[in-house]
Design a protein around this motif. Structure first.
Motif, short mmCIF file in Angstrom:
data_model
loop_
_atom_site.label_atom_id
_atom_site.label_comp_id
_atom_site.label_asym_id
_atom_site.label_seq_id
_atom_site.Cartn_x
_atom_site.Cartn_y
_atom_site.Cartn_z
N GLN A 260 1.02 -1.40 0.02
CA GLN A 260 -0.07 -0.15 0.05
C GLN A 260 0.72 1.29 -0.09
OE1 GLN A 260 -2.88 0.02 3.12
NE2 GLN A 260 -3.52 -2.10 2.71
N GLU B 92 0.46 4.15 1.31
CA GLU B 92 0.63 4.99 2.43
C GLU B 92 1.70 4.22 3.44
OE1 GLU B 92 -3.28 2.61 2.42
OE2 GLU B 92 -1.97 3.87 1.22
N GLU C 184 2.80 -2.53 9.94
CA GLU C 184 3.21 -2.05 8.68
C GLU C 184 4.38 -2.62 8.14
OE1 GLU C 184 1.07 2.49 9.20
OE2 GLU C 184 3.02 2.25 9.92
#
Length: 416
Positions: free
Chosen positions: A209, A211, A223
């Motif tokens: 992703q 972001e 993350e």
């Protein structure tokens, strides 16, 4: 037992340091200190093994006495000994033309390769598959340029645009890996295979992703796990793209493995990691450290090499780590440097004999821009045509003193 004699299955390990005259220096000795300041010599690191008579001659040019490490024995695992014994015969390369003559062609090669790399990654981001023939063609052009003269294309790899980091990083790893492979004496076919590994090693990031990929702060554990998954995504993307070699798939999957087994995704140790994956791991880390990233500013090449030196044998393969440091040199092309006399310059071409004295383009005197960009061969310090104020004082980050490498590419290399 004489300290130069080592039994089969054993490796030398340091025990004590002895001062000797240069006439006593022999192949197999480990030089740990010279009788003159280290930075006044072309040697890349303080400490190296004498591997040939040429090495002895090179040391004799700069020192009368050296300190050597008397060495004992350290057992080496069979798979490591086999890896060394099984190395292919090296190919010797010379620069076919000088860097100035290659620059125009290298600039065109780099621009086209960067455009094609962006196109490849954009296609993947939109759900497509890799155009393997396009990727191979891009790598082949880079190999041809580097075989003509490696300095010119490496100079181009120093030009950065932060919002295009992933594409430029992939291309730069390709270029640096090919140059490293040339230094190792790989065949032209292996250089093309290694370059393809470098170009496509991070394609899995197109499935991370945005972001998370571009987050300018520390990643959370979740993350970070998403980021680490790019190795699995890369393997899967390459496996589903026709015409991609197995070696390229392996490198995309394994370039974050570490020699000590603490890497990911599988926690492989040295014997389980391929030679190409070990090479790309080093080049990948070096290029990342010397680039501005969204979460970390760049560091000079010299600092990145110190980290690779420190982490060899744990993160990086010991032998390949040392060879990479030799390959890159103290001041690779495109490095911004400050001279003792205050001149700000860009390294234009390396000097194989005097690695600490490259050719540079002088562009500024501290805060004052020079009327003309002047090409200066710093080896003149050694020959006596330049004084010692032309020695390099330090390497700088791109943008220091308002000098950006990309500006000089856009202006062209007009030299006075």
């Amino acid at each position: 037992m004489d300290f130069n004699e080592v039994r089969p299955g054993y490796l030398k390990s340091s025990e004590k340091t002895i001062k000797i005259h240069i006439s006593e220096l022999k192949i197999g000795m480990y030089v740990s200190k010279l009788d003159r300041p280290w930075l006044e010599t072309p040697f890349l690191m303080q400490g190296f093994m004498i591997e040939s008579l040429d090495d002895i001659d090179a040391v004799a040019e700069y020192a009368q006495h050296v300190w050597i490490d008397a060495v004992g024995e350290e057992w080496v695992a069979p798979e490591e000994r086999a890896a060394v014994k099984g190395q292919a015969k090296k190919v010797s390369y010379i620069n076919k033309i000088d860097a100035k003559a290659e620059h125009a062609a290298a600039m065109d090669t780099y621009r086209e390769a960067r455009r094609l790399t962006r196109s490849l990654l954009d296609d993947l981001r939109l759900g497509g598959v890799i155009n393997s023939e396009q990727a191979k063609s891009t790598v082949k052009e880079c190999v041809h340029s580097i075989l003509r003269n490696s300095d010119a294309l490496i100079w181009m790899s120093k030009i950065r645009t932060q919002d295009e980091y992933t594409a430029e990083h992939c291309l730069n790893v390709c270029i640096l890996a090919i140059a490293f492979g040339r230094h190792l004496g790989m065949s032209e076919g292996d250089l093309e295979r290694l370059g393809l590994c470098g170009l496509l090693h991070d394609v899995g990031k197109m499935r991370v992703q945005p972001e998370v990929l571009h987050k300018p702060a520390s990643l959370t554990e979740k993350e970070f796990n998403m980021m680490k998954a790019h190795t699995v995504h890369g393997r899967n993307l390459l496996m589903s793209s026709p015409g991609i070699p197995n070696s390229t798939i392996d490198v995309a999957y394994s370039h974050h493995e570490r020699i000590d087994g603490t890497g990911y995704p599988r926690g492989l140790s040295s014997s389980g990691i391929s030679e190409f994956a070990k090479i790309i791991a080093i080049v990948d880390a070096y290029d990342a450290m010397t680039a501005d990233r969204c979460y970390s500013p760049s560091i000079p090449s010299t600092e990145a090499l110190k980290i690779i030196f420190k982490d060899r044998g744990t993160h990086f393969d010991d032998r390949l780590g040392l060879e990479f440091i030799k390959s890159v040199g103290l001041y690779p092309p495109g490095t911004l440097v400050e001279l003792v006399n205050g001149l700000i310059a860009i390294v234009f071409e390396t000097n194989s004999k005097y690695r600490h004295l490259p050719k540079v383009i002088a562009v500024k005197k501290q805060d004052a821009k020079l009327e003309k960009n002047v090409l200066v061969d710093l080896s003149g310090v050694e020959r006596g045509s330049l004084d010692k104020s032309f020695l390099i004082k330090r390497a700088l980050n791109d943008g220091s003193f308002g000098v950006y490498i990309k500006d000089y590419r856009e202006q062209g290399l007009a030299l006075g």
